[in-house]
Design a protein around this motif. Structure first.
Motif, mmCIF file in Angstrom:
data_model
loop_
_atom_site.group_PDB
_atom_site.id
_atom_site.type_symbol
_atom_site.label_atom_id
_atom_site.label_comp_id
_atom_site.label_asym_id
_atom_site.label_seq_id
_atom_site.Cartn_x
_atom_site.Cartn_y
_atom_site.Cartn_z
ATOM 1 N N MET A 1 1.003 -1.217 -0.121
ATOM 2 C CA MET A 1 -0.339 -0.243 0.139
ATOM 3 C C MET A 1 0.980 1.388 0.192
ATOM 4 O O MET A 1 2.240 1.405 0.560
ATOM 5 N N TYR A 2 0.587 2.023 -0.123
ATOM 6 C CA TYR A 2 0.938 3.121 -0.461
ATOM 7 C C TYR A 2 0.354 4.652 0.008
ATOM 8 O O TYR A 2 -0.748 5.259 -0.660
ATOM 9 N N GLU A 3 0.729 5.584 0.928
ATOM 10 C CA GLU A 3 -0.328 6.264 1.883
ATOM 11 C C GLU A 3 -2.104 5.997 1.954
ATOM 12 O O GLU A 3 -2.444 6.782 1.741
ATOM 13 N N GLY A 4 -2.010 5.021 2.343
ATOM 14 C CA GLY A 4 -3.008 4.016 2.782
ATOM 15 C C GLY A 4 -4.282 3.720 1.418
ATOM 16 O O GLY A 4 -4.740 3.485 2.292
ATOM 17 N N LYS A 5 -3.413 3.735 0.708
ATOM 18 C CA LYS A 5 -4.050 3.525 -1.261
ATOM 19 C C LYS A 5 -3.185 1.882 -1.227
ATOM 20 O O LYS A 5 -2.224 1.809 -1.387
ATOM 21 N N PHE A 6 -4.151 1.050 -1.387
ATOM 22 C CA PHE A 6 -3.380 -0.074 -2.279
ATOM 23 C C PHE A 6 -2.891 0.064 -3.531
ATOM 24 O O PHE A 6 -3.385 0.383 -4.551
ATOM 25 N N ASP A 7 -1.475 -0.129 -3.644
ATOM 26 C CA ASP A 7 -0.994 -0.031 -4.430
ATOM 27 C C ASP A 7 -0.083 -1.129 -5.612
ATOM 28 O O ASP A 7 0.036 -0.174 -7.059
ATOM 29 N N ARG A 8 -0.211 -1.544 -5.134
ATOM 30 C CA ARG A 8 1.377 -2.711 -5.903
ATOM 31 C C ARG A 8 0.728 -3.881 -6.030
ATOM 32 O O ARG A 8 0.184 -4.655 -4.320
ATOM 33 N N LEU A 9 0.436 -5.091 -6.717
ATOM 34 C CA LEU A 9 0.293 -6.096 -6.504
ATOM 35 C C LEU A 9 1.993 -7.354 -7.541
ATOM 36 O O LEU A 9 1.643 -7.352 -8.425
ATOM 37 N N ALA A 10 2.539 -7.870 -7.051
ATOM 38 C CA ALA A 10 3.517 -8.566 -8.657
ATOM 39 C C ALA A 10 3.690 -9.583 -8.026
ATOM 40 O O ALA A 10 4.462 -10.272 -6.492
ATOM 41 N N VAL A 11 3.967 -11.271 -8.690
ATOM 42 C CA VAL A 11 4.350 -12.355 -8.769
ATOM 43 C C VAL A 11 6.003 -11.969 -9.231
ATOM 44 O O VAL A 11 6.626 -10.817 -9.856
ATOM 45 N N LEU A 12 6.536 -12.729 -7.611
ATOM 46 C CA LEU A 12 8.613 -12.238 -8.058
ATOM 47 C C LEU A 12 8.878 -13.905 -8.243
ATOM 48 O O LEU A 12 8.939 -14.788 -7.710
ATOM 49 N N LEU A 13 10.343 -14.093 -8.993
ATOM 50 C CA LEU A 13 9.807 -15.314 -9.716
ATOM 51 C C LEU A 13 11.993 -15.101 -9.814
ATOM 52 O O LEU A 13 12.283 -14.008 -9.944
#
Length: 468
Positions: A229-241
């Protein structure tokens, strides 16, 4: 000029849990050596067999406690230029290390950081001309018998380096010899100065699988999903491999990837985006020949955290990034000559797939210096209204059984621009020395002169290291 391998190369080359050499444990991401059984004495009902030539060990000998290793380093840099606009002075004092078996327990602590001072015209107006303390790592660490571990504090998780710095906690458990599960939760430090910040809470869940034998058929991989999240808002969803595979002794593959899912926070790009990819193949075809090939890609994630980092909202910061395709080789020739080549094509906005190539030749063994080296590197320059060649001639000259080394170098270029015809320029001259006074103390000094640009500069760099 050369290719830097993916973070997975460093993350996956680490020894499996419990197998690291004692001197490698306790470093960033390293563990604490599992406690070995205490030597016991013979009981009333059982007499312990002692081989005739076995070393004498006192019964009940405790494990060593508070095993400390570290480094304290001081650096000073001074630059002067012909017009006085790029003068600067920078002093830096840093330390890194670890303490294992705190109080005889399986806990360890590791740290890394530095304090710096900057002054001079070159820093004026940048906001950097002030005392600055950077803490890169400060964490408590404990390894468990199942191969898992617990880490808390500030750290950079080597299991998934693309996570970046975290102020928080990481726990990994071993489910079997081949499977491990882990999780990370905490806050991301400020992206500009690494100060503690509550703007960006994040969490990662990941799993690791490993099987086979290195040098034969072997595979290891870590897959995780990051949410922030960033400053109270959902910001990033990422798959890491991250992964590594050995297809026998003649081919190894390394890869690291970040795939950003659409969270609705993007302003310039939407949909699923591959924001980072590195794929590298290495094949030691023969004792005298190693081949390499790879693909690299990077584009800036279109997230609130990234947009807040930039000085303007220019959408060009969020273009499609670049793709780089490259081939390389290393040859070991007679007369102790080593060749290293690489050619690459870059696909990016404003880039027309112009080949970029680099060639380096090294001769080991100089008159009177069997370990001395002489290296010539050349590469092409093409773009921004200029075309030509650049290069460097450098030497490594060891003395006093390697305790003192001298490294002179000269950079040059043969360049034609839209405004000038072809001309040869001496770009820079440098001389650096390293002196290992003892196992604990070493000193470093260097001077570099830069020429051929609009302003000539001289940079002096000195330092001293103390290790324990």
């Amino acid at each position: 000029a050369g290719h830097i391998g993916p973070p997975a190369l460093h993350a996956l080359l680490r020894p499996p849990p419990g197998s690291a050499a004692p001197e490698d444990r306790g470093k960033a991401g390293g563990g604490v050596e599992p406690a070995s059984p205490t030597v016991r004495g013979p009981s009333d009902s059982e007499e312990e067999f002692v081989p005739l030539l076995a070393p004498l060990t006192a019964p009940g000998t405790p494990e060593p406690a508070n095993v400390a290793r570290g480094r304290l380093r001081a650096r000073g840099m001074f630059q002067a230029d012909g017009e006085g606009k790029l003068d600067f002075l920078q002093a830096r004092l840093g330390s890194d290390g670890d303490v294992q078996r705190i109080g005889g327990t399986p806990w360890a602590v590791d740290w890394s950081g530095d304090f710096s001072l900057r002054e001079g015209d070159a820093w004026s107006g940048t906001g950097l001309d002030r005392p600055d303390f950077e803490l890169y790592r400060l964490s408590l660490y404990r390894r468990y018998d199942d191969g898992g571990f617990l880490r808390a504090g500030r750290f950079l998780p080597q299991e998934l380096p693309s996570v970046g710095y975290v102020d928080g906690i990481q726990r990994e458990v071993g489910l079997s010899e081949h499977f491990r599960l882990g999780g990370i939760a905490g806050l991301k430090p400020d992206r500009r100065d690494l100060d503690p910040s509550a703007k960006e809470p994040m969490a990662v869940a990941y799993g690791t699988v490993e099987g086979g034998k290195r040098g034969g058929l072997y595979a290891a991989g870590t897959a995780g999903i990051l949410a922030s999240m960033y400053e109270g808002k959902f910001d990033r969803l990422a798959v890491l491999l991250d992964g590594r595979a050995d297809l026998g002794p003649k081919l190894s593959l390394y890869t690291t990837n970040e795939i950003d899912l659409d969270t609705g926070s993007a302003e310039h790009r939407e949909g699923v985006r591959v924001t980072h990819t590195d794929l590298q193949a290495i094949s030691p075809v023969a004792s005298f020949l190693t081949l390499r090939a790879g693909v690299d890609h990077f584009e800036r994630p279109d997230t609130r955290a990234e947009r807040d980092l930039l000085p303007t909202g220019d959408p060009r910061y969020f273009d499609r990034g670049y793709w780089r395709y490259w081939l390389g080789a290393t040859e070991y020739l007679p007369w102790k000559i080593r060749l290293d080549e690489e050619i690459a094509l870059m696909d990016a906005p404003g880039e027309d797939l112009t080949p970029r190539w680099r060639l380096a030749a090294t001769r080991t063994g100089l008159p009177g210096l069997s370990a001395g080296q002489l290296t010539l590197t050349v590469y092409n320059l093409d773009g921004a209204g200029a075309e030509g060649y650049g290069g460097q001639l450098s030497a490594f000259l060891p003395f006093l059984d390697g305790r003192l080394s001298v490294r002179p170098a000269a950079g040059f270029r043969f360049l034609e621009t839209d405004a000038t015809s072809e001309s040869f320029e001496l770009a820079d001259l440098s001389l650096h020395t390293d002196w290992w006074i003892s196992k604990a103390w070493s000193v470093y000094a260097g001077v570099t002169g830069t020429f051929g640009d609009s302003v000539d500069r001289v940079l002096i760099d000195i330092g001293v290291d103390f290790r324990w």
